[in-house]
Design a protein around this motif. Structure first.
Motif, PDB file in Angstrom:
ATOM      1  N   VAL A 237      -2.702   5.528  -2.943  1.00  0.00           N
ATOM      2  CA  VAL A 237      -1.946   5.026  -1.793  1.00  0.00           C
ATOM      3  C   VAL A 237      -2.892   4.648  -0.652  1.00  0.00           C
ATOM      4  N   ASP A 238      -2.387   3.806   0.243  1.00  0.00           N
ATOM      5  CA  ASP A 238      -3.165   3.445   1.427  1.00  0.00           C
ATOM      6  C   ASP A 238      -2.784   4.384   2.576  1.00  0.00           C
ATOM      7  N   VAL A 239      -3.281   4.106   3.778  1.00  0.00           N
ATOM      8  CA  VAL A 239      -3.006   5.006   4.911  1.00  0.00           C
ATOM      9  C   VAL A 239      -1.545   5.008   5.342  1.00  0.00           C
ATOM     10  N   GLN A 240      -0.770   3.999   4.926  1.00  0.00           N
ATOM     11  CA  GLN A 240       0.677   4.002   5.200  1.00  0.00           C
ATOM     12  C   GLN A 240       1.459   4.695   4.082  1.00  0.00           C
ATOM     13  N   ASP A 241       0.734   5.304   3.140  1.00  0.00           N
ATOM     14  CA  ASP A 241       1.341   5.981   1.983  1.00  0.00           C
ATOM     15  C   ASP A 241       2.020   5.016   1.025  1.00  0.00           C
ATOM     16  N   LYS A 242       1.616   3.758   1.054  1.00  0.00           N
ATOM     17  CA  LYS A 242       2.145   2.768   0.119  1.00  0.00           C
ATOM     18  C   LYS A 242       1.243   2.722  -1.107  1.00  0.00           C
ATOM     19  N   THR A 243       1.848   2.669  -2.288  1.00  0.00           N
ATOM     20  CA  THR A 243       1.066   2.565  -3.513  1.00  0.00           C
ATOM     21  C   THR A 243       0.338   1.226  -3.529  1.00  0.00           C
ATOM     22  N   VAL A 244      -0.949   1.263  -3.817  1.00  0.00           N
ATOM     23  CA  VAL A 244      -1.778   0.055  -3.884  1.00  0.00           C
ATOM     24  C   VAL A 244      -2.566   0.064  -5.188  1.00  0.00           C
ATOM     25  N   GLN A 245      -3.024  -1.105  -5.567  1.00  0.00           N
ATOM     26  CA  GLN A 245      -3.802  -1.240  -6.806  1.00  0.00           C
ATOM     27  C   GLN A 245      -5.261  -1.544  -6.468  1.00  0.00           C
TER      28      GLN A 245
END
Length: 156
Positions: free
Chosen positions: A126-134
């Motif tokens: 996840v990124d700093v916004q807690d969104k899953t990223v690849q």
């Protein structure tokens, strides 16, 4: 120190060999599958640079740092709590693990293969916004070869 025979499985044999040459094995190991199974029951800390952490990190991991390590970031964590550390491949997290052991933390583990192996085995970051990223920060071009093509976008 010699690499333990009973170490967590790494998908890429060349990566495993690199890790056995790089690490001192001074901090007990935990594998990515084992961490995935207990992810919500342990304290996970990222020992990379802030920029690396910002690109992506393991969900629930808190930033601890390496060059700017600050014991204050462990405030409120019991010396008996189970702590899992990781970085790109495990070198920096092992060094921070040694510091935590000296500070009296009793259950400190180094994630074998760290975030690279986590991504290689298909687990989410996840990124700093807690969104899953690849994407995964691979430190530099040379180290990026240890993240399997297709496992994540490599950023450095």
């Amino acid at each position: 120190a010699q690499a333990p025979e009973q170490r967590p499985k790494i998908g890429n044999k060349a990566f495993d060999k690199k890790l056995t040459q790089l690490l001192q094995f001074t901090v007990p190991l935990i594998g990515v599958q084992e961490l995935r199974n207990i992810q919500d029951e342990v304290h996970i800390f990222d020992t990379r640079k802030k920029e690396e952490y910002a690109v992506s990190h393991i969900a629930g991991a808190r930033y601890l740092g390496y060059e700017d390590f600050d014991e204050q970031r462990l405030q409120g964590i019991s010396k008996d709590a189970k702590i899992v550390l990781y970085c790109s491949v495990g070198y920096r997290s092992e060094k921070i693990g040694e510091k935590l052991q000296k500070l009296g933390y009793k259950q400190v583990y180094n994630l074998y293969g760290s975030i690279f192996e986590w991504a290689n085995q298909g687990y989410p970051v996840v990124d700093v916004q807690d969104k899953t990223v690849q994407k995964v920060h691979t430190y530099n071009k040379d180290w990026s070869k240890w993240v399997n093509d297709g496992a994540a976008q490599k950023i450095w």
